[in-house]
Design a protein around this motif. Structure first.
Motif, short mmCIF file in Angstrom:
data_model
loop_
_atom_site.label_atom_id
_atom_site.label_comp_id
_atom_site.label_asym_id
_atom_site.label_seq_id
_atom_site.Cartn_x
_atom_site.Cartn_y
_atom_site.Cartn_z
N ALA A 80 47.20 36.22 20.66
CA ALA A 80 46.80 34.90 21.14
C ALA A 80 48.00 33.98 21.26
CB ALA A 80 45.75 34.30 20.21
N ALA A 81 48.90 34.03 20.28
CA ALA A 81 50.11 33.21 20.34
C ALA A 81 50.95 33.58 21.55
CB ALA A 81 50.91 33.35 19.05
N GLY A 82 51.07 34.88 21.83
CA GLY A 82 51.81 35.33 23.00
C GLY A 82 51.16 34.86 24.30
N TRP A 83 49.83 34.87 24.32
CA TRP A 83 49.10 34.39 25.49
C TRP A 83 49.39 32.90 25.72
CZ3 TRP A 83 45.43 30.66 26.35
CH2 TRP A 83 44.70 30.73 27.54
N HIS A 84 49.37 32.09 24.65
CA HIS A 84 49.66 30.66 24.79
C HIS A 84 51.08 30.45 25.32
CE1 HIS A 84 46.27 28.41 22.97
NE2 HIS A 84 46.03 29.57 22.36
N GLN A 85 52.03 31.24 24.83
CA GLN A 85 53.42 31.10 25.27
C GLN A 85 53.54 31.43 26.75
OE1 GLN A 85 56.26 30.05 23.41
NE2 GLN A 85 57.02 29.93 25.51
N GLU A 86 52.91 32.53 27.16
CA GLU A 86 53.02 32.95 28.56
C GLU A 86 52.27 32.00 29.48
OE1 GLU A 86 51.91 36.79 31.41
OE2 GLU A 86 51.58 36.89 29.25
N ARG A 87 51.08 31.59 29.09
CA ARG A 87 50.24 30.78 29.98
C ARG A 87 50.71 29.33 30.05
NH1 ARG A 87 45.00 30.53 31.97
NH2 ARG A 87 45.25 32.78 32.29
N ASP A 212 40.21 30.37 32.53
CA ASP A 212 40.60 31.25 33.64
C ASP A 212 39.68 31.12 34.84
OD1 ASP A 212 42.87 32.64 32.50
OD2 ASP A 212 41.45 33.58 31.13
N MET A 213 38.52 30.52 34.69
CA MET A 213 37.55 30.47 35.77
C MET A 213 37.79 29.23 36.62
SD MET A 213 34.08 32.05 34.22
CE MET A 213 33.99 33.82 33.99
N VAL A 214 38.87 29.31 37.39
CA VAL A 214 39.26 28.21 38.26
C VAL A 214 39.54 28.77 39.65
CG1 VAL A 214 40.16 26.73 36.44
CG2 VAL A 214 41.65 28.44 37.45
N TYR A 215 39.37 27.93 40.68
CA TYR A 215 39.37 28.40 42.06
C TYR A 215 40.50 27.76 42.86
CZ TYR A 215 34.77 29.69 40.37
OH TYR A 215 33.75 30.19 39.61
N GLY A 216 40.93 28.48 43.90
CA GLY A 216 42.01 27.98 44.72
C GLY A 216 43.31 27.93 43.93
N GLN A 287 46.14 41.22 27.07
CA GLN A 287 47.35 41.79 27.66
C GLN A 287 47.16 42.16 29.13
OE1 GLN A 287 48.03 44.98 24.87
NE2 GLN A 287 49.17 43.67 23.45
N ARG A 288 45.97 41.92 29.67
CA ARG A 288 45.76 42.16 31.10
C ARG A 288 46.66 41.26 31.93
NH1 ARG A 288 40.21 42.18 33.88
NH2 ARG A 288 39.77 40.24 32.76
N SER A 289 46.98 41.71 33.13
CA SER A 289 47.78 40.89 34.03
C SER A 289 46.93 39.75 34.59
CB SER A 289 48.33 41.73 35.18
OG SER A 289 47.26 42.16 36.03
N ARG A 290 47.60 38.66 34.97
CA ARG A 290 46.88 37.55 35.57
C ARG A 290 46.20 37.98 36.86
NH1 ARG A 290 48.35 32.32 34.62
NH2 ARG A 290 46.58 31.80 35.95
N GLU A 292 44.71 40.78 37.53
CA GLU A 292 43.42 41.39 37.23
C GLU A 292 42.36 40.33 36.96
OE1 GLU A 292 43.38 45.13 34.71
OE2 GLU A 292 45.39 44.36 34.26
N VAL A 293 42.73 39.34 36.17
CA VAL A 293 41.79 38.25 35.86
C VAL A 293 41.44 37.50 37.13
CG1 VAL A 293 41.45 36.14 34.54
CG2 VAL A 293 42.68 38.06 33.52
N ARG A 294 42.44 37.24 37.98
CA ARG A 294 42.17 36.49 39.21
C ARG A 294 41.29 37.29 40.16
NH1 ARG A 294 41.98 31.71 38.91
NH2 ARG A 294 42.25 31.50 41.16
N ALA A 295 41.36 38.61 40.13
CA ALA A 295 40.48 39.42 40.97
C ALA A 295 39.02 39.22 40.57
CB ALA A 295 40.88 40.89 40.88
N ASP A 296 38.77 39.13 39.28
CA ASP A 296 37.41 38.85 38.82
C ASP A 296 36.96 37.47 39.28
OD1 ASP A 296 37.36 41.28 37.56
OD2 ASP A 296 37.70 40.48 35.54
N VAL A 297 37.86 36.50 39.18
CA VAL A 297 37.52 35.13 39.58
C VAL A 297 37.24 35.07 41.09
CG1 VAL A 297 38.38 32.76 39.74
CG2 VAL A 297 38.80 34.10 37.68
#
Length: 392
Positions: A80-87, A212-216, A287-290, A292-297
């Protein structure tokens, strides 16, 4: 005769809208109708395969079978800490500033017990997530509602909070992207909120499951990115939405040690942590790539657009959401009672929506559609809704 052992806390629990809608859906099924359930924001997309594989492997590891104490959560806290740093470029101490949760709903309830005493005042958004009110009743807090109005972009007017209320307030709750209104907040608003809470010594709780559930091109800001926020704010995260892991009940809280420490103390007295296999699944998901997440969105965005087009073609008023997994729409005339509308709609057509009043008095006049079915099903739901409106 059955003895009623209900405590005052139990008696103070609000009637759950999900229970009422569930009864209406049961009536529809009994009449032979196919139910299209758009009332609950439970993702119908599958969890990441990497998370499922991590869980499968964990079930064969005897080290996962025992109670999981705080030290056993370190891998998830570090992820989670790594996610905060990256995001967000945030540097958080995984030992003192991050705490795993059995879902953010559990975390919210325990947080109120950890940070407030019975009789303290809490500032809650209206409309807001219904489970907030149960947690508030359990903690014995006094509620002051902050209206979220369409003309203000569904942001609370902090300048309208009376000085005596601000002096008494212990906690303020915000959540953007917002459920149910789908509103989003600019960074400037969070800067204002942090200044307000620092000035009045209020704990700012930002419920952030739709990060993560944001558009455009829109990116949801984190309140913890505001200078000074760690002295007055805590953010709640969930894997239920971004990674479709609602049934896994896993998330985390991030904030200063002054709030994470008390929260850990309360949780430690009440529960152990989630099964270690679920934690490993959460690590894999984070640890998924952004991409992959954006494809779901993108799939949700296609649903949003299909639903909006179908509604607007039939004269419904609904703005285009920039975030969340819902569409917040005004009731069609002559309907004014969202509960009556939603219950009758479910019973007669099998289409289940969430009535706006379930989220608070300022939600009256609206209904919430959840983007939890594919576009063609959403379009069929709107066809049934339109026919219902003609007949009623």
């Amino acid at each position: 005769m059955t003895t009623d052992w209900s405590s005052r806390r139990a008696q103070a629990m609000p009637t759950g809208v999900f229970a009422l809608m569930d009864a209406a859906k049961s009536e529809a099924r009994a009449r032979g109708l196919e139910v299209i359930d758009l009332s609950i924001g439970s993702s119908d997309l599958p969890p990441p395969e990497s998370a499922l594989e991590a869980l499968r492997q964990a079930t064969y590891d005897p080290a996962t079978y025992a109670y999981c104490l705080h030290s056993g959560t370190r891998e998830l806290r570090e992820a989670a800490a790594g996610w905060h740093q990256e995001r967000f470029g945030q540097t958080l101490d995984p030992e003192r500033e991050i705490l795993p949760l059995i879902g953010s709903q559990e975390g919210f309830a325990h947080l109120l017990l950890a940070a407030a005493d019975p009789g303290d005042l809490i500032l809650l958004p209206d409309p807001g997530y219904p489970s907030y009110y149960g947690a508030v009743a359990l903690a014995g807090l006094e509620v002051k509602r902050m209206p979220l109005l369409e003309e203000h972009g569904y942001l609370p007017d902090l300048t309208a909070i009376a000085p005596e209320i601000a002096r008494r307030a212990r906690i303020m709750v915000l959540s953007y992207p917002n459920n149910p209104t789908t509103a989003v907040a600019p960074p400037e608003f969070f800067e204002q909120a942090v200044r307000f809470c620092l000035e009045h010594r209020i704990l700012l709780v930002h419920d952030f499951p739709y990060v993560d559930m944001v558009y455009g091109d829109y990116q949801a800001p984190s309140v913890l990115s505001v200078p000074g926020a760690l002295d007055t704010a805590v953010e709640l995260y969930s894997l239920s939405k971004s990674h479709h892991m609602g049934g896994f009940r896993i998330g985390w809280a991030a904030g200063g040690a002054g709030v994470i420490g008390p929260l850990a103390a309360v949780k430690g007295a009440i529960d152990f942590n989630a099964y270690l296999g679920i934690q490993r699944a959460a690590v894999a998901a984070l640890q998924r790539s952004r991409s992959e997440v954006r494809a779901d969105v993108a799939r949700l965005e296609a649903r949003r657009d299909a639903l909006l087009a179908a509604l607007q073609a039939r004269g419904w008023q609904a703005s285009t959401p920039l975030g969340g997994m819902y569409v917040w729409a005004r009731l069609p005339r002559p309907w004014t009672d969202s509960f009556a509308f939603a219950l009758a709609l479910a019973r007669q057509t099998g289409v289940a929506l969430n009535p706006g009043r379930a989220f608070g008095e300022h939600g009256e006049g609206y209904v919430r559609f959840a983007l939890v079915r594919e576009p063609e099903v959403l379009e069929e739901a709107v066809r049934r809704v339109a026919a219902f409106c003609v007949q009623n």
